[in-house]
Scaffold this motif. Sequence first.
Motif, short mmCIF file in Angstrom:
data_model
loop_
_atom_site.label_atom_id
_atom_site.label_comp_id
_atom_site.label_asym_id
_atom_site.label_seq_id
_atom_site.Cartn_x
_atom_site.Cartn_y
_atom_site.Cartn_z
N VAL B 79 0.83 -1.19 0.00
CA VAL B 79 0.00 0.00 0.00
C VAL B 79 0.88 1.25 0.00
O VAL B 79 1.74 1.41 0.87
CB VAL B 79 -0.93 0.01 1.23
CG1 VAL B 79 -1.76 1.30 1.25
CG2 VAL B 79 -1.85 -1.19 1.20
N PHE B 80 0.68 2.09 -0.98
CA PHE B 80 1.41 3.35 -1.14
C PHE B 80 2.93 3.15 -1.19
O PHE B 80 3.69 4.03 -0.78
CB PHE B 80 1.07 4.33 -0.01
CG PHE B 80 -0.35 4.82 -0.05
CD1 PHE B 80 -1.20 4.51 -1.11
CD2 PHE B 80 -0.86 5.62 0.97
CE1 PHE B 80 -2.52 4.97 -1.15
CE2 PHE B 80 -2.18 6.08 0.94
CZ PHE B 80 -3.01 5.75 -0.11
N ALA B 81 3.39 2.02 -1.67
CA ALA B 81 4.82 1.76 -1.74
C ALA B 81 5.17 1.12 -3.07
O ALA B 81 4.49 0.18 -3.51
CB ALA B 81 5.25 0.82 -0.60
N SER B 82 6.21 1.62 -3.71
CA SER B 82 6.65 1.05 -4.97
C SER B 82 6.90 -0.45 -4.84
O SER B 82 7.33 -0.92 -3.80
CB SER B 82 7.96 1.73 -5.39
OG SER B 82 8.58 0.99 -6.43
N GLY C 35 4.88 13.24 4.31
CA GLY C 35 4.89 12.18 3.30
C GLY C 35 3.58 11.42 3.27
O GLY C 35 2.53 12.04 3.38
N ASP C 36 3.66 10.12 3.15
CA ASP C 36 2.44 9.34 2.97
C ASP C 36 2.13 8.41 4.14
O ASP C 36 1.37 7.45 3.99
CB ASP C 36 2.50 8.56 1.66
CG ASP C 36 3.69 7.61 1.60
OD1 ASP C 36 4.52 7.64 2.53
OD2 ASP C 36 3.77 6.83 0.64
N ALA C 37 2.66 8.71 5.29
CA ALA C 37 2.21 8.09 6.54
C ALA C 37 2.52 6.60 6.66
O ALA C 37 1.92 5.91 7.48
CB ALA C 37 0.71 8.33 6.76
N ASP C 38 3.46 6.11 5.83
CA ASP C 38 3.69 4.67 5.87
C ASP C 38 5.11 4.28 6.27
O ASP C 38 5.46 3.10 6.21
CB ASP C 38 3.36 4.04 4.52
CG ASP C 38 4.31 4.51 3.41
OD1 ASP C 38 5.16 5.38 3.68
OD2 ASP C 38 4.17 4.02 2.28
N HIS C 39 5.93 5.21 6.67
CA HIS C 39 7.34 4.85 6.86
C HIS C 39 7.52 3.80 7.96
O HIS C 39 8.32 2.86 7.79
CB HIS C 39 8.19 6.09 7.16
CG HIS C 39 9.66 5.80 7.22
ND1 HIS C 39 10.37 5.29 6.15
CD2 HIS C 39 10.56 5.89 8.24
CE1 HIS C 39 11.64 5.11 6.49
NE2 HIS C 39 11.78 5.46 7.75
MG LIG Z 1 4.95 5.05 0.62
#
Ligand SMILES: [Mg+2]
Lengths: 333, 333, 214, 214
Positions: B79-82, C35-39
């Motif tokens: 999800v939301f990651a390459s 960013g996109d809150a997933d780190h």
């Molecule tokens: Mg991401």
Amino acid sequence: TKKLINNADNIIAEMLDGMIKAHPKHLRQLDGSPRSIVAVDGPREGKVGIVVGGGSGHEPSFVGYVGKGLADACAIGNVFASPPPDPIVECTKAVSGGAGVIYLYGNYAGDVMNFDMAAEMATMEDIEVRTVLSTDDIASAPFDQKEKRRGVAGNFFIFKIAGGAADKMWSIDECERVARKANARTFTVGVALSPCSLPQTLRHNFEIGAGEMEIGMGIHGEPGISREPLRSADDVTDGILERIFGEMNAPEGAKVAVLVNSLGSTPLMELYVINRRIAERLGRNGISVHETWVGTYCSSLEMAGMSITLIHLDDELTELLDHPCDCAMFRAG
Amino acid sequence: TKKLINNADNIIAEMLDGMIKAHPKHLRQLDGSPRSIVAVDGPREGKVGIVVGGGSGHEPSFVGYVGKGLADACAIGNVFASPPPDPIVECTKAVSGGAGVIYLYGNYAGDVMNFDMAAEMATMEDIEVRTVLSTDDIASAPFDQKEKRRGVAGNFFIFKIAGGAADKMWSIDECERVARKANARTFTVGVALSPCSLPQTLRHNFEIGAGEMEIGMGIHGEPGISREPLRSADDVTDGILERIFGEMNAPEGAKVAVLVNSLGSTPLMELYVINRRIAERLGRNGISVHETWVGTYCSSLEMAGMSITLIHLDDELTELLDHPCDCAMFRAG
Amino acid sequence: MTTITSQNLVDLFLAIAAAIDQDKERLSELDGVIGDADHGVTMNIGFTAVKNALGGLDTTEADPTTVFNTSAKSFLNAVGASSGPLYATAFMRAGAAVKGESALDRNAMVEAFKAMAKGIQDRGKAERGDKTMVDAWLPASEAIEAAAERDESLAACFAAAATAAEEGAEATKTMQASKGRASWLGARSLGHMDPGAASTALIVRTMADVFAHI
Amino acid sequence: MTTITSQNLVDLFLAIAAAIDQDKERLSELDGVIGDADHGVTMNIGFTAVKNALGGLDTTEADPTTVFNTSAKSFLNAVGASSGPLYATAFMRAGAAVKGESALDRNAMVEAFKAMAKGIQDRGKAERGDKTMVDAWLPASEAIEAAAERDESLAACFAAAATAAEEGAEATKTMQASKGRASWLGARSLGHMDPGAASTALIVRTMADVFAHI
Ligand SMILES: [Mg+2]
Ligand SMILES: Nc1ncnc2c1ncn2[C@@H]1O[C@H](COP(=O)(O)OP(=O)(O)O)[C@@H](O)[C@H]1O
Ligand SMILES: Nc1ncnc2c1ncn2[C@@H]1O[C@H](COP(=O)(O)OP(=O)(O)O)[C@@H](O)[C@H]1O
Ligand SMILES: [Mg+2]
Ligand SMILES: [Mg+2]
Ligand SMILES: [Mg+2]
């Protein structure tokens, strides 16, 4: 809640304007009856006319199914409100090709009253009108009162099959017969996770706890069977399928089509997770899947939740479901 | 927030499983590389292969564009990651028909690193790889740094045009050229009204006030240009069009295609209200609309908001956009 | 002088995995701001995969390079994203830097660390001041190099690196990169720590803690 | 004895429109509990349309039947829904009941009211106890008939109707219709007033208020 709208009083007119501008090859508004949307390339001499309709807010239902091979016209109501008789009658006249017209819509008190009034008026203009109500929502009444049930996402299958029959130039008797057969073999159960709000009120149309879901809620937020703690996708799917299997009576070797429908804000990712389980369960029961549709087909504005619909196919229904159609918001075949 | 999911750690695998089960005529998973989704009826000898990809959570992007006439394969990220290089390389090998492969994806740091690593690996296997990054999101960098911009919903036009060229068996040079041309002439601006949440956290990915909207927010919730009070649909549309017109430089008599895209939970009703205004404004500027798409094409899970994309067409781009395609979640022509 | 065995390296990765798991929510929240809150999600997926992959290694057989390469591969394939190629490159470069060694002395371990920082910069091509993890990795790399030159102990070298990484991460709060997104964001990007730099600080601090007890 | 002119009827409709506008939120909220949360919206759209249509009438020309028919048509076309056909039929029946009269005496007005109630029942085919507006309209109709038989004044007749409508609406709270949806809902439908019955009570009370001042 927040919406990108202008004056809520004009929202239906503006929506239709934007729709016609987006889909001029498929849709047109009748002169003098802007709530009557007719297929550019649908109605023709000798063909049974198919008129659908209902409240707005369920897009792409119902206007999205207007097009060659499916519905010939749609009468548009206010948000969650049946259209009045006038636009229905105008649709009827516009699509009448001398072979009669079938009204197809979900079974709601308001729709029934308005469409029945329209049917009376159309009859006075010498157009034969038949009505087939969809009643696919298992959760809205017990099995022995199936005629009381609401019509929900299963409309998709029922409209498509009746529209296919009409496009093949079948008689009104035959079109009505297959529409009723499709309805009898179509079963839907939905669950809702969070509410939507009407453009006029901008308030949630129902309240639900953070960890809860409503089983069998209607597509306008009408209460369903029960409110339960939110469970996993597989558990929810299993629960829905139990209810559907309990009524569908499909033996091993039977064939179904599947519709996994978002009520609005539930994304495709969740729908596909759910479809995985549906496919698994059907496979385990020896039931084969003829075709699967996944997406937003009958929504409740931005409500969160989804419904599962199965139609128990036979050869005739399969052929009609496979019949090509070309609608503004949906194409097949 | 509430979701219909099982174990969040398995969500991508389960989604893909449900997707393949829903669309077996269109999509298949590569043996041993389940995150590589290939068109059943796409890649062929002598055809330039088109590989797209990116993070999940944008469905129907990007996998929904896999099919004959559009993309040949899609590499699927978390999800939301390459996606990592491996599934990209496997896609590349699967669709290579000896005429080279083009990577088409939105310009994000992570995607660039992973796709570049994949390109190196594919080159070592003697497959010629070209890369075209989409950079249609006006809000993500100033005009003089267009190459820094993100790719968002405009992917739809860019993929479709490149896919059409490849399906017509154009050379890799020509395919690359039209993809770059399409990207240079595609402009998107979005607004977000409310957040989504990742399956792993179930927490809002950003916070926004009850009466606010974020102009130019990215499709993962990255901050945009500014946070402003929510305004009417017409005002918001006008503001977006000003920005697009300011860059598009389309003279009177020009032709565009329009995409009004929901970020997730913004319903069709609002999108059509917005399209009404777009059509009005374009008409007033003497710009004609070749075709309009309205719906969910590039989402951010259940985020509320929408984006407007215009592509400034010429005859070549028009022909390629009109080229038929048959994808699991999208058909045209 | 302490030497680091393959088993020590595995333990190091497990400690990092545990630290990330503990702190993943803060990392995702930081990413939510710019960013996109997933780190946190991404780093956790990555190090969980590393943990599982290393669990399958026989550390009496595997040399340090194998530990690094196994980590690289499992991290990358589980993650993708930005962090995947960056950390995979870092680990691969560390593996290359100690190729052929069966255990690592202080100098080898410092070289491995510097190779990580270099790998991250090579892969991402970010400059100092771009508000990325490079703003933590580079100062840490310079600090460890200086400490080694002063001939400090392994523990002291990593303690210096950890402090430098933390200061570097802290400094990203004041950064407003002149390019790309930041030029729209303007002042809005100020005041917030870069999530990748924050996780770097956590990782290097965890390394220092582990080496303090070897 | 009071007689009701066309202008009085127009004023009556305007008073109802104002009352609905005032109370629309409560009506939608009631509908939210057992229906689709739009009853206030719908009634407001309908009576706003009535108000606008009557604004175009010349009441020195239009007879009471015309006022009723204009209201019926404009309400229906603006609304659809359940309320549209129900109220349109009600108004049309009222118009038919007083056909040919240029002004309405007490008996005519009472007949018009009873025709409304009858029209709603004919159109919707709901039975008493089904938890609909019929549960307010029918008692109101019976009460007005009884009051007229007792030869009470127009104002008193309508006051009796209003009280009966209010009691009828209140009674819907205890109703759990045996059919359709309610048989799933079970006890969940108990305790809540039907929104259509609530708006009926409001409309009839408004009528009584208006007639109290004529
Ligand atoms: Mg991401
Ligand atoms: N080119 C780059 N070089 C170094 N670090 C980078 C680069 N691009 C991004 N990063 C780092 O990656 C972090 C974000 O990682 P993560 O959230 O896991 O991936 P994604 O950006 O794909 O969501 C940023 O905070 C930043 O520190
Ligand atoms: N068949 C019927 N007969 C009488 N009243 C009905 C009937 N069906 C519905 N109603 C009334 O209509 C009310 C709902 O009206 P409204 O919300 O305006 O329309 P909708 O049900 O289409 O949303 C219910 O509360 C009920 O009183
Ligand atoms: Mg309604
Ligand atoms: Mg991130
Ligand atoms: Mg209602």
